[in-house]
Design an enzyme around this catalytic site. Structure first.
Site, PDB file in Angstrom:
ATOM      1  N   GLY A  48      34.685 -34.232  50.322  1.00 33.28           N
ATOM      2  CA  GLY A  48      33.612 -34.832  49.536  1.00 33.28           C
ATOM      3  C   GLY A  48      34.079 -35.423  48.215  1.00 33.28           C
TER       4      GLY A  48
ATOM      5  N   LYS B 140      26.189 -31.050  57.149  1.00 31.10           N
ATOM      6  CA  LYS B 140      25.931 -30.061  56.094  1.00 31.10           C
ATOM      7  C   LYS B 140      24.412 -29.907  55.910  1.00 31.10           C
ATOM      8  CE  LYS B 140      30.342 -31.417  54.318  1.00 31.10           C
ATOM      9  NZ  LYS B 140      31.277 -31.513  53.221  1.00 31.10           N
TER      10      LYS B 140
ATOM     11  N   GLU C 170      32.947 -24.605  52.361  1.00 33.85           N
ATOM     12  CA  GLU C 170      31.731 -24.451  51.545  1.00 33.85           C
ATOM     13  C   GLU C 170      31.108 -23.082  51.753  1.00 33.85           C
ATOM     14  OE1 GLU C 170      29.928 -28.101  52.825  1.00 33.85           O
ATOM     15  OE2 GLU C 170      31.409 -29.209  51.660  1.00 33.85           O
TER      16      GLU C 170
ATOM     17  N   HIS D 146      33.781 -22.812  57.308  1.00 32.46           N
ATOM     18  CA  HIS D 146      33.906 -24.014  56.493  1.00 32.46           C
ATOM     19  C   HIS D 146      34.123 -23.606  55.032  1.00 32.46           C
ATOM     20  CE1 HIS D 146      32.889 -27.691  54.371  1.00 32.46           C
ATOM     21  NE2 HIS D 146      33.157 -28.327  55.501  1.00 32.46           N
TER      22      HIS D 146
ATOM     23  N   SER E 198      37.226 -36.293  53.484  1.00 29.73           N
ATOM     24  CA  SER E 198      37.065 -37.712  53.157  1.00 29.73           C
ATOM     25  C   SER E 198      37.646 -38.652  54.214  1.00 29.73           C
ATOM     26  CB  SER E 198      37.654 -38.019  51.776  1.00 29.73           C
ATOM     27  OG  SER E 198      37.003 -37.252  50.782  1.00 29.73           O
TER      28      SER E 198
ATOM     29  N   GLU F  15      41.256 -28.569  56.651  1.00 27.39           N
ATOM     30  CA  GLU F  15      40.464 -29.291  55.644  1.00 27.39           C
ATOM     31  C   GLU F  15      40.881 -28.835  54.250  1.00 27.39           C
ATOM     32  OE1 GLU F  15      36.444 -30.769  57.290  1.00 27.39           O
ATOM     33  OE2 GLU F  15      36.192 -28.685  56.751  1.00 27.39           O
TER      34      GLU F  15
ATOM     35  N   ASN G 165      29.813 -33.426  60.559  1.00 29.01           N
ATOM     36  CA  ASN G 165      29.235 -32.269  59.879  1.00 29.01           C
ATOM     37  C   ASN G 165      28.245 -32.786  58.843  1.00 29.01           C
ATOM     38  OD1 ASN G 165      28.646 -29.962  58.466  1.00 29.01           O
ATOM     39  ND2 ASN G 165      30.675 -29.753  57.515  1.00 29.01           N
TER      40      ASN G 165
HETATM   41  P1  PGA Z   1      33.850 -35.060  53.864  1.00 29.88           P
HETATM   42  O1  PGA Z   1      33.512 -33.588  54.448  1.00 29.88           O
HETATM   43  O2  PGA Z   1      34.218 -35.934  55.025  1.00 29.88           O
HETATM   44  O3  PGA Z   1      32.567 -35.496  53.187  1.00 29.88           O
HETATM   45  O4  PGA Z   1      34.964 -34.893  52.905  1.00 29.88           O
HETATM   46  C1  PGA Z   1      34.284 -33.034  55.469  1.00 29.88           C
HETATM   47  C2  PGA Z   1      33.830 -31.629  55.755  1.00 29.88           C
HETATM   48  O5  PGA Z   1      33.409 -30.930  54.809  1.00 29.88           O
HETATM   49  O6  PGA Z   1      33.864 -31.171  56.902  1.00 29.88           O
END
Ligand code: PGA
Length: 252
Positions: free
Chosen positions: A173, A11, A97, A95, A212, A167, A9
């Site tokens: 992140g 983003k 976000e 997601h 992460s 998640e 992903n």
């Molecule tokens: P990350 O993001 O691996 O940077 O934590 C995962 C995601 O948001 O799908």
């Protein structure tokens, strides 16, 4: 036996050049034992899809979001059909976000899941609790509510072309990963919920972990019984680290 799914992903990151060089670098990776997916910003989907075909890479392209309508007066939206025509076969839905930044509700996310299924896109439903929700011990209640909103609308069997991504928001992140045991506990819970509706679908459903994921924690996560792959943000921006996560999935 569920084939592992490893999804990138990106983003709102990367340029056309970066997408193309990433795809080209992925030629060196043996992804035959795993399903590999790249979700770049929507703008770059056609170029990414062309590059994958050109290089003959075993990688599929997906979107990060899908509109609820097939077409019409919906300024700024992109529907499932359009995404498919552009070269995307999957889409992320809900997601965290988007739940946060765009204030997407469980109801809207369920509508998007239905739109993806109707438009023959393979949806990855993202669920997960915030830090505060975990600290108050309500992670199961939150994830159950997020999943039930979709199961009210769709049968589990309709979700099998896609996947579910657990998640935890506090691990996205942040560099902080759920421990394999914490992740397994929630993945097991999600599978139990589906089992209550359709045991056969529960056995076949891929539940991937996100938050992460990196080359150095992937192996331990993939060793858990109910972790069927990963949704990777930061570590998917570099071909070497994404390839290492794919290798960990192939070896699991
Ligand atoms: P990350 O993001 O691996 O940077 O934590 C995962 C995601 O948001 O799908």
């Amino acid at each position: 036996m569920r084939t592992k799914l490893v999804a990138a992903n990106w983003k709102m990151n990367g340029s056309m050049d970066e997408v193309l060089s990433f795809v080209s670098a992925m030629q060196a990776t043996d992804a035959s034992a795993v399903d590999v997916l790249l979700c770049p910003p929507a703008l770059f989907i056609p170029a990414a899809a062309d590059a994958v075909t050109q290089h003959g890479i075993a990688m599929t392209i997906g979107a990060q979001d899908v509109g609820i309508a097939a077409q019409g007066a919906h300024t700024g939206e992109i529907g499932a059909e359009m995404l498919r025509l552009a070269g995307a076969y999957w889409t992320l839905v809900g997601h965290s976000e988007r739940r946060l930044d765009q204030e997407e509700t469980d109801d809207l996310i369920a509508t998007k899941m239905a739109a993806a299924v109707r438009g023959e896109l393979r949806p990855i439903l993202c669920v997960g609790e915030t830090l505060e929700q975990r600290q108050t011990g309500s992670e199961r209640v939150v994830v159950a509510r997020q999943l039930e909103a979709v199961l009210d609308r769709l049968d589990p069997a309709q979700l099998l072309t896609g996947a579910i991504a657990y998640e935890p928001v506090w691990a996205i992140g942040t560099g902080e990963t759920a421990t394999p045991a914490q992740a397994q506990e929630m993945h097991g819970f999600i599978r139990e919920m589906i089992d209550g509706v359709d045991p056969e679908a529960a056995r076949a459903m891929r539940i991937v972990y996100g938050g992460s994921v990196k080359p150095d924690n992937a192996t331990a996560l993939f060793a858990e019984a109910d972790i069927d792959g990963a949704l990777v943000g930061g570590a998917s921006m570099r071909a070497e680290s994404f390839a290492a996560i794919i290798a960990a999935a192939a070896a699991a």
